[in-house]
Design an enzyme around this catalytic site. Structure first.
Site, PDB file in Angstrom:
ATOM      1  N   ASP A  83       0.871  -1.169   0.000  1.00 26.42           N
ATOM      2  CA  ASP A  83       0.000   0.000   0.000  1.00 26.42           C
ATOM      3  C   ASP A  83       0.915   1.229   0.000  1.00 26.42           C
ATOM      4  OD1 ASP A  83      -2.163   1.677   0.056  1.00 26.42           O
ATOM      5  OD2 ASP A  83      -3.132   0.747   1.781  1.00 26.42           O
TER       6      ASP A  83
HETATM    7  C1  BGC Z   1      -5.048   3.282   0.191  1.00 21.25           C
HETATM    8  C2  BGC Z   1      -5.213   2.307  -0.953  1.00 21.25           C
HETATM    9  C3  BGC Z   1      -5.075   3.035  -2.250  1.00 21.25           C
HETATM   10  C4  BGC Z   1      -3.736   3.735  -2.282  1.00 21.25           C
HETATM   11  C5  BGC Z   1      -3.472   4.492  -3.563  1.00 21.25           C
HETATM   12  C6  BGC Z   1      -3.781   4.098   0.066  1.00 21.25           C
HETATM   13  O1  BGC Z   1      -3.723   5.084   1.035  1.00 21.25           O
HETATM   14  O2  BGC Z   1      -5.052   2.597   1.420  1.00 21.25           O
HETATM   15  O3  BGC Z   1      -6.448   1.661  -0.865  1.00 21.25           O
HETATM   16  O4  BGC Z   1      -5.235   2.151  -3.316  1.00 21.25           O
HETATM   17  O5  BGC Z   1      -3.681   4.665  -1.213  1.00 21.25           O
HETATM   18  O6  BGC Z   1      -4.219   5.631  -3.633  1.00 21.25           O
END
Ligand code: BGC
Length: 800
Positions: free
Chosen positions: A274
Site C-alpha cells: 500500500d
Molecule cells: C489506500 C489504498 C489506495 C492507495 C493508492 C492508500 O492510502 O489505502 O487503498 O489504493 O492509497 O491511492
C-alpha cells in the site's frame, strides 16, 4: 588528457554496444531480459515511480508521472529493455483519475458505480461481474493497466471508516462477490489489485497498528475471502496492507506473502505494498525477501536500499531476481506493453445505465409497514401508489446525495442524480419551498466547507464531504404537510480512508436528525400521511431506537452517480428491491464484541500525535479477542438480539420455500430448493444455505473444534420471478468449504458426521432443514505460520 579521452571513448562504445545488444522485453524472453538487467535496473523495477528516483532518471520519471493525470501510481519504465511504465488507478467503485487536465477542455469523468457494500448486497454474482466488466472497460479506455480494488477486508466492526469499500462481515460472501468482480474487470485485459492484504479492518492507526489475531480467525475469517478470489479469479496483483499482523508488517511478512499466498494458495501474480513508501522501522530488504514485489508509490531511497543491501550481502540477489521476474511477467500482460490505443472515451452512457440498475438490486428494504390511514386498500407503504404525487423531502442528503465514499475510493463523477431529480424522473414532484431552502443551503454549505477546509484532512478533498444537517422548524413542517402526500427523510453518512467513524453522531443519529425524524413523523402521521426514511450511507447505522417513527426504511447505500434515479425507481416500484444485508445491523455499536478492541478515538491525526507510544486498544495493537465470532457468528451463536440480522431484506412480494433436497456425492454436497413467488409483484429472492456442524455423538464423540452455531456455505438468487412463478435453485458446497482451522495441527479439518443444512431467507429465518451425512473426514495441512504472539482472552462458547 589523451588517456581520459580514450577511457571515455571505450565507455561510450560499451554503452552503445550494450544498448544495441539489449534485448527488448517480449512474452518469451523474460529470462534473457532479466539477465541483461543491471542491479540498478532491477532495483528500479521493484520500486514504483511515484517520487524521486535514482539520480539521472528524474527526467524520465517526470514524464511518466503525466501518463494519466490523477492515477495513483506507476511502475518505472526502462526503455533500454523495452519495458514501459504501467499505470495504476484507484478504485474500487470506478476509475479514480482527475476529471480535468491542464491544456485541454476535454473531460475525463469516470462512472461512479455502487460502493462495495451495495454491490455485495445484491448477492448476484452475474450482476457484479457485469459491473466489473464496465469498470474494467473504463480502466482500459482511460489508459490504466491496473485498478486498485476490489477491497476484500472483513467488516469486523461497523465503525471502520472503509467498510463501504468492503463487501461483508462474512468471508464466503466476500470471496464469491470478490471473485465475480475480479473476473469481470480482468475480462477486459486489465488487472486488479485485491486489497488490503490483510486484516485492515480499522483505519485508526492503520499504518502502525498490530492486528493480533489467532491463526484460526485469520484463516477462517480474514484470509478466506482473499483465498477464494486468488484460487478462482487469479488477480494480477495483491496489495499488502499498512498494518502489522501479529507484530510483523504485512508488507514485510513472509508468512503471509509467501507461505500462505503463494505456497498454500498457489498465487502467481505480484504483490505491491500500500502507498506508504519507505518505513523507518522495516528494512527494505525484508520487504523484498518476504515477497512484496513492488513498493508503492515508490521512493528513490528504496531502490538505493535494494542495491546496497545486495552489495552488502544482506539481500540475496535470487530474491531480487524472483521479484523482478514476477514484475516482468506482470508487465507483458498489460495493455500498455501491448501498445493498446486507449480512447479516453468509454461508453459512459451505457455504464450509467448499468449503475442505475445494479444499485437497485443491492438496496435493502428494512421495513415496509401497512399504512391504512392513507389508503384502505394499501398493503404496505412502498411502493408508492398513484396517490403519492408530491413529497416533502427532508434531510440535506436528499439534495446532496452521496454517490460514493471519501478518499482513494472515491470517483470523480460527471454528476450525481439527487433525489429531487430522481423522483421527478419517476413522476413525483417535491414541495417547492422546502426544496428551495435545502438547495440554497447546500450551495452555501459547499462553499463554506471549501473555506473552512482542514489541510490535514486530505481525504475530505476526495469525494463529497458531509454537510451539516439543518434544523427544521415545526412551522416549516406544518407548511410542507399541507402540500405533500408523504414525507421522505434522507439520513446521509459519509466515511473514508484514514479515519474511523464515531458512535455518537455517526453510527447513532445526531440530535438534529433525531428531532427532524420525530417531528416530521408525528406531524405527518397525525395528518394520515406516510413517512419513508432513505439511508444514504456506505455502512451500518443505528436504527432500533427510531425505526418505529418510519413506515418504510430503505437502505440505498452509496449507490453510484445515478443514486436519486435508483432510489426513486425502488420507491415507485419500477424496481423491486432484492438486496439483503451482508452484515448484521446491531442494536448498538457496542453490541459487537470487537468494539471493546477498536480505536475509541476515531480521529486518525489525534491517534498518531496524541497517543503515540501509549498502549491502548486500537492504537499500536488491536487484540481480536472475539476471535472467529465476527458478525452473525457472534450474535447467532451467543443468542444476542440484533436490529436486523445478516442476510435480511424485504421485497415488495413474498416467497415460499419448498421441496428442499440435499445429496452428498464425492466431495460435494448439492442442495436444491424450490422458490415460489407467492405475492403480487415480480421479484427476485436470495436463498442462503447455512451449515451447522455435527455435535458429539457416540459414533463421533469428539468434534475437533468448537464451531459457530451455523455458517453460510452457499447462496443463490432467483431470476425475476413473476407472481405465481417458481424456480428450483441448485447450490453446491464443496466438502473442503466445511472445514475449520485447527491451529494446533496447522490444518483444515472436516469432521465426519451429520451436518444440518439450513436453508433460509436470512440467518434468523430458516425455512427448511435437512441433514447431510459426511462419511469420511477431511484434512489439509498448510504452512504452520502467522502464530499469535500475544496472550489474550479469546471468546469461546465454553467460556461464556
Ligand atoms: C489506500 C489504498 C489506495 C492507495 C493508492 C492508500 O492510502 O489505502 O487503498 O489504493 O492509497 O491511492
Amino acid at each position: 588528457m589523451k588517456k581520459i579521452w580514450l577511457i571515455l571513448c571505450i565507455m561510450m562504445q560499451a554503452t552503445i554496444a550494450s544498448a544495441q545488444e539489449a534485448p527488448k522485453l517480449s512474452t518469451d524472453n523474460i529470462d534473457q531480459v532479466l539477465k541483461a538487467m543491471t542491479l540498478e535496473e532491477k532495483a528500479q523495477m521493484l520500486v514504483g515511480g511515484g517520487h524521486d528516483h535514482f539520480v539521472g532518471s528524474g527526467a524520465m520519471m517526470g514524464h511518466q508521472k503525466k501518463l494519466v493525470a490523477g492515477a495513483a501510481g506507476i511502475t518505472v519504465a526502462i526503455p533500454r529493455l523495452g519495458i514501459p511504465a504501467t499505470v495504476m488507478c484507484d478504485g474500487p467503485a470506478g476509475v479514480h483519475i482527475d476529471a480535468r487536465r491542464e491544456g485541454t477542455d476535454q473531460t475525463f469523468y469516470a462512472t461512479g458505480f455502487p460502493v462495495g457494500t451495495c454491490l455485495a448486497c445484491t448477492w448476484n454474482t452475474e450482476l457484479v461481474e457485469e459491473v466489473g466488466r464496465a469498470i474494467g472497460n473504463e480502466t482500459l479506455e482511460y489508459g490504466c493497466d491496473v485498478i486498485l480494488g476490489p477491497g476484500l477486508n472483513i467488516h469486523r466492526n461497523p465503525l471502520c471508516g472503509r467498510n463501504f469499500e468492503y463487501y461483508s462481515e462474512d468471508p464466503f460472501v466476500t470471496g464469491a462477490i470478490g471473485a465475480a468482480c475480479v473476473k469481470g474487470i480482468q475480462s477486459q485485459g486489465v488487472g486488479v489489485s485485491i486489497k488490503h492484504f490483510a486484516v485492515n479492518s480499522q483505519e485508526g492507526d492503520r499504518t502502525r497498528v498490530s492486528e493480533n489475531v489467532s491463526p484460526r480467525a485469520l484463516r477462517e475469517i480474514y484470509l478466506r475471502g482473499f483465498e477464494r478470489v486468488v484460487r478462482e479469479a487469479s488477480p494480477w496483483t495483491v496489495m499488502s496492507s499498512y498494518n502489522k499482523i501479529n507484530g510483523v508488517y504485512a508488507m514485510g511478512n513472509k508468512d503471509l506473502l509467501t507461505d500462505v499466498l503463494r505456497q498454500d494458495w498457489g498465487y502467481k501474480g505480484i504483490v505491491m505494498s500500500d502507498w506508504i513508501g519507505k518505513r523507518h522501522d522495516l528494512p527494505t530488504e525484508q520487504e523484498v525477501s518476504a515477497g512484496n514485489d513492488l513498493m508503492m508509490p515508490g521512493y528513490g531511497a528504496q531502490a538505493t536500499d535494494i542495491v546496497e543491501a545486495v552489495k552488502a550481502g544482506r539481500l540475496d540477489i535470487k530474491d531480487v531476481d524472483r521479484n523482478v521476474r514476477r514484475m516482468l511477467e506482470y508487465i507483458v500482460k498489460t495493455p500498455r506493453f501491448k501498445g493498446y490505443k486507449f480512447s479516453n472515451k468509454p461508453d459512459t452512457k451505457a455504464h450509467a445505465a448499468i449503475t442505475r440498475q445494479s444499485s437497485t438490486e443491492g438496496m435493502v428494504l428494512l421495513r415496509n409497514e401497512k399504512f391504512e390511514m392513507r389508503n384502505e386498500k394499501c398493503e404496505a407503504t412502498l411502493p408508492f401508489g398513484s396517490d403519492i404525487k408530491t413529497v416533502a423531502l427532508f434531510g440535506v442528503n436528499s439534495y446532496d446525495f452521496f454517490s460514493g465514499g471519501l478518499g482513494s475510493g472515491c470517483v470523480n463523477v460527471p454528476y450525481v442524480v439527487d433525489m429531487v431529480t430522481g423522483l421527478k424522473n419517476n413522476g413525483i414532484s417535491t414541495t417547492p419551498a422546502l426544496t428551495e431552502i435545502y438547495k440554497d443551503y447546500v450551495t452555501y454549505a459547499r462553499k463554506k466547507l471549501r473555506i473552512d477546509k482542514n489541510p490535514e484532512m486530505w481525504f475530505l478533498d476526495q469525494g463529497q464531504p458531509k454537510l451539516d444537517e439543518i434544523d427544521i422548524t415545526d412551522r416549516c413542517i406544518q407548511h410542507e404537510l399541507r402540500q405533500a402526500d408523504a414525507a421522505i427523510i434522507t439520513i446521509g453518512r459519509q466515511a473514508g480512508e484514514g479515519i474511523d467513524r464515531a458512535i455518537e453522531g455517526e453510527f447513532n443519529l445526531s440530535q438534529v436528525e433525531r428531532d427532524m425524524l420525530t417531528r416530521v413523523s408525528c406531524a405527518f402521521h397525525a395528518a394520515g400521511k406516510p413517512v419513508v426514511v432513505v439511508i444514504n450511507s456506505g455502512s451500518v447505522i443505528e436504527t432500533a431506537s427510531w425505526r418505529d417513527y418510519a413506515d418504510a426504511i430503505l437502505v440505498a447505500w452509496q449507490p453510484g452517480q445515478e443514486g436519486g434515479n435508483s432510489v426513486a425507481d425502488v420507491l415507485t416500484g419500477k424496481q423491486n428491491p432484492s438486496g439483503k444485508l451482508t452484515m448484521t445491523w446491531p442494536i448498538a455499536a457496542t453490541d459487537h464484541p470487537s468494539t471493546a478492541n477498536f480505536p475509541q478515538e476515531p480521529d486518525y491525526y489525534n491517534l498518531s500525535e496524541k497517543l503515540y507510544g501509549q498502549r491502548m486498544p486500537g492504537v499500536n495493537f488491536t487484540n481480536h479477542e472475539e476471535d472467529i465470532y465476527v458478525g452473525y457468528r457472534y450474535f447467532d451463536t451467543f443468542g444476542k438480539r440484533v436490529a436486523y440480522p445478516f442476510g435480511y431484506g424485504l421485497s415488495y412480494t413474498t416467497f415460499e420455500y419448498s421441496k428442499p433436497t440435499v445429496k452428498v456425492s464425492g466431495d460435494n454436497i448439492t442442495v436444491t430448493v424450490n422458490i415460489k413467488n407467492t405475492g403480487k409483484r415480480a421479484g427476485k429472492e436470495i436463498a442462503q444455505v447455512y451449515v451447522a456442524a455435527p455435535t458429539p455423538t457416540t459414533q463421533h464423540p469428539t468434534p475437533i473444534l468448537e464451531k459457530p452455531a451455523k455458517e453460510l456455505k452457499a447462496f443463490a438468487k432467483t431470476r425475476n420471478l413473476q407472481p405465481g412463478e417458481s424456480q428450483t435453485l441448485t447450490m453446491t458446497i464443496a466438502r473442503r468449504d466445511l472445514a475449520s482451522f485447527d491451529e494446533a495441527q496447522s490444518q483444515w479439518g472436516v469432521d465426519a458426521g451429520r451436518y444440518e443444512i439450513l436453508i433460509g431467507a436470512n440467518c434468523e429465518d430458516i425455512r427448511c432443514r435437512q441433514a447431510a451425512d459426511i462419511k469420511t473426514g477431511y484434512t489439509e495441512k498448510v504452512s504452520p505460520v502467522l502464530s499469535l504472539k500475544t496472550k489474550m482472552n479469546r471468546l469461546s462458547i465454553a467460556r461464556q
